[in-house]
Design an enzyme around this catalytic site. Structure first.
Site, mmCIF file in Angstrom:
data_model
loop_
_atom_site.group_PDB
_atom_site.id
_atom_site.type_symbol
_atom_site.label_atom_id
_atom_site.label_comp_id
_atom_site.label_asym_id
_atom_site.label_seq_id
_atom_site.Cartn_x
_atom_site.Cartn_y
_atom_site.Cartn_z
ATOM 1 N N ASP A 4 0.881 -1.193 0.066
ATOM 2 C CA ASP A 4 0.039 -0.074 -0.025
ATOM 3 C C ASP A 4 0.848 1.325 -0.010
ATOM 4 O O ASP A 4 0.687 2.026 -0.622
ATOM 5 C CB ASP A 4 -0.958 -0.157 1.284
ATOM 6 C CG ASP A 4 -2.250 0.983 1.199
ATOM 7 O OD1 ASP A 4 -2.479 1.324 -0.111
ATOM 8 O OD2 ASP A 4 -2.666 1.387 2.011
ATOM 9 N N HIS B 82 -4.442 2.797 -7.117
ATOM 10 C CA HIS B 82 -5.470 2.342 -6.254
ATOM 11 C C HIS B 82 -6.868 2.207 -7.105
ATOM 12 O O HIS B 82 -7.811 1.238 -6.668
ATOM 13 C CB HIS B 82 -5.821 3.650 -5.063
ATOM 14 C CG HIS B 82 -5.030 3.340 -3.830
ATOM 15 N ND1 HIS B 82 -3.600 3.751 -3.785
ATOM 16 C CD2 HIS B 82 -5.281 2.680 -2.722
ATOM 17 C CE1 HIS B 82 -3.101 3.378 -2.552
ATOM 18 N NE2 HIS B 82 -4.190 2.796 -1.802
ATOM 19 N N HIS C 76 -6.696 -1.177 -8.394
ATOM 20 C CA HIS C 76 -6.949 -1.858 -7.079
ATOM 21 C C HIS C 76 -8.494 -2.247 -6.842
ATOM 22 O O HIS C 76 -8.951 -3.255 -6.840
ATOM 23 C CB HIS C 76 -6.469 -1.429 -5.913
ATOM 24 C CG HIS C 76 -7.111 -2.304 -4.663
ATOM 25 N ND1 HIS C 76 -8.224 -1.507 -4.263
ATOM 26 C CD2 HIS C 76 -6.967 -3.210 -3.847
ATOM 27 C CE1 HIS C 76 -8.935 -2.301 -3.155
ATOM 28 N NE2 HIS C 76 -7.859 -3.100 -2.895
ATOM 29 N N HIS D 278 -5.346 -5.727 0.766
ATOM 30 C CA HIS D 278 -5.540 -4.416 -0.017
ATOM 31 C C HIS D 278 -4.285 -4.036 -0.616
ATOM 32 O O HIS D 278 -3.986 -4.007 -1.937
ATOM 33 C CB HIS D 278 -6.034 -3.493 0.723
ATOM 34 C CG HIS D 278 -5.915 -2.132 0.287
ATOM 35 N ND1 HIS D 278 -6.957 -1.479 -0.593
ATOM 36 C CD2 HIS D 278 -4.960 -1.096 0.361
ATOM 37 C CE1 HIS D 278 -6.690 -0.117 -0.885
ATOM 38 N NE2 HIS D 278 -5.299 0.218 -0.169
#
Length: 368
Positions: free
Chosen positions: A171, A254, A257, A271
């Site tokens: 992340d 992101h 993702h 995540h």
């Protein structure tokens, strides 16, 4: 041009710091509602009760439902009212944090975040990522303020599986590259303004810390120990990445993702693991120098982050599903549109397959 940098009112990190939670929260309220998983309550309840034992503060513990969804937020809002709680404490990981931050916002009470893992940069942000009850990304809830306190006990984090710390590195890996893209496009950040030099400096420091201490921290946590490298990576995963992404901005990594949440095979990944692959896809979209891509791929492989579609659970490539990922990544309100050039689904589709090929190439080189 308006610039802004935001963060939690107070950030505290140290070995054994949960034992001092009462000292850090005594001015916030009198009735504390503590939200954690069932296992999280078992692990931390006695420590918290001991810390508050000589105070007049009352404690109530409630298990988290498992997903940061509208339904779970509403359930806990009702629980706050039922117990007359005036402070909410979230203990655990990203979904719990996002849930209690949303509850605190709607109920207008202080929120304390206590990570037991360093797997995301969610603790410090004024943001909740809302999913459906089935775990599919729904929306971002932008909050008017950051948490009142983020309390990080590195002793507890070091006792968690090393994979969780590594997921946090994934992340954090996106932080600098997404902030850089937003700076280049002059995009507004999650803080509602343009990026500051301070935010960019923290984002770059985050990346540099990962490269310097990431592998050392992973090896230490695999042995359940807290070293200086662990302290540095926990700070990078939690604070540097938290401030860096929020005040530096989100871009393609992101969004990609979020696109992968439409594929069921990817749901078992954390995540940050999916964000790491999304970072590689973003670098392909940007046509970044090969040296930079190689540095990122080598780092990912050294700590065990995904660099191929197979690594994120896709054993056999279904090209129609990849197209759906690309389309979801380019939804009208997605952060991919903060890139310094126009991005459409066809671009993302090509970048995903190219990133997968690059990852395979480097993995094959390493296996020889």
């Amino acid at each position: 041009m308006t610039k802004a940098i935001i963060g939690p009112s107070k950030y505290v990190q140290g070995n054994g710091e949960l034992r001092r939670i009462s000292e850090h929260t005594k001015s916030l309220g009198k009735n504390f509602l503590v939200i954690a998983s069932s296992n999280g309550i078992i692990r931390t309840k006695s420590i918290i009760e001991e810390s508050f034992s000589n105070t007049e503060i009352s404690l109530c513990f409630e298990s988290f439902g498992g997903e940061c969804s509208e339904e779970e937020i509403e359930r806990l809002r009702n629980f706050v009212k039922k117990t007359n709680s005036d402070v909410i404490v979230g203990i655990g990981g990203g979904k719990i944090f996002d849930t209690v931050k949303a509850v605190a916002y709607y109920e207008n009470i202080p929120v304390v975040i206590v990570p037991t893992i360093a797997s995301t940069d969610a603790p410090c942000s004024a943001l909740s990522v809302i999913y459906t009850s089935e775990g599919i990304f729904s929306k971002y809830l932008l909050l008017p303020k950051n948490p009142d306190l983020v309390l990080v006990d590195t002793e507890i984090i070091a006792s968690a599986p090393a994979r969780l710390l590594v997921a946090g590195m994934g992340d954090a890996l996106a932080t600098y590259f997404e902030a850089r893209a937003c700076l280049r496009s002059n995009a507004s950040t999650m803080a509602g303004a343009k990026s500051t030099k301070a935010a960019m400096a923290l984002a770059k420091l985050c990346y540099d810390t990962l490269l310097e201490d990431g592998l050392k921290a992973k090896l230490a946590v695999e042995n359940k120990t807290v070293t200086k490298a662990v302290e540095n990576i926990v700070e990078a995963n939690t604070y540097l990445s938290g401030i860096g992404f929020e005040s530096g901005g989100l871009a393609a990594a992101h969004a990609i993702h979020n696109g992968f949440t439409v594929i069921e095979e990817c749901h078992q990944l954390y995540h940050g693991e999916k964000v790491a692959f999304g970072t590689l896809v973003q670098l392909v979209l940007e046509n970044s120098p090969l040296e930079e891509i190689e540095e990122v791929v080598e780092f990912c492989m050294s700590v065990g982050l995904p660099v191929t579609l197979e690594d994120i659970g896709i054993k056999e490539i279904n090209y129609e599903k990849i197209k759906k990922v690309a389309e979801a990544s380019c939804a009208p309100d997605e952060t991919i549109h903060n890139m310094p050039f126009k991005v459409v689904a066809a671009d993302v589709y090509a970048a995903i397959l190219s990133a997968d090929a690059i990852g395979k190439m480097y993995k094959n080189k390493r296996s020889r």
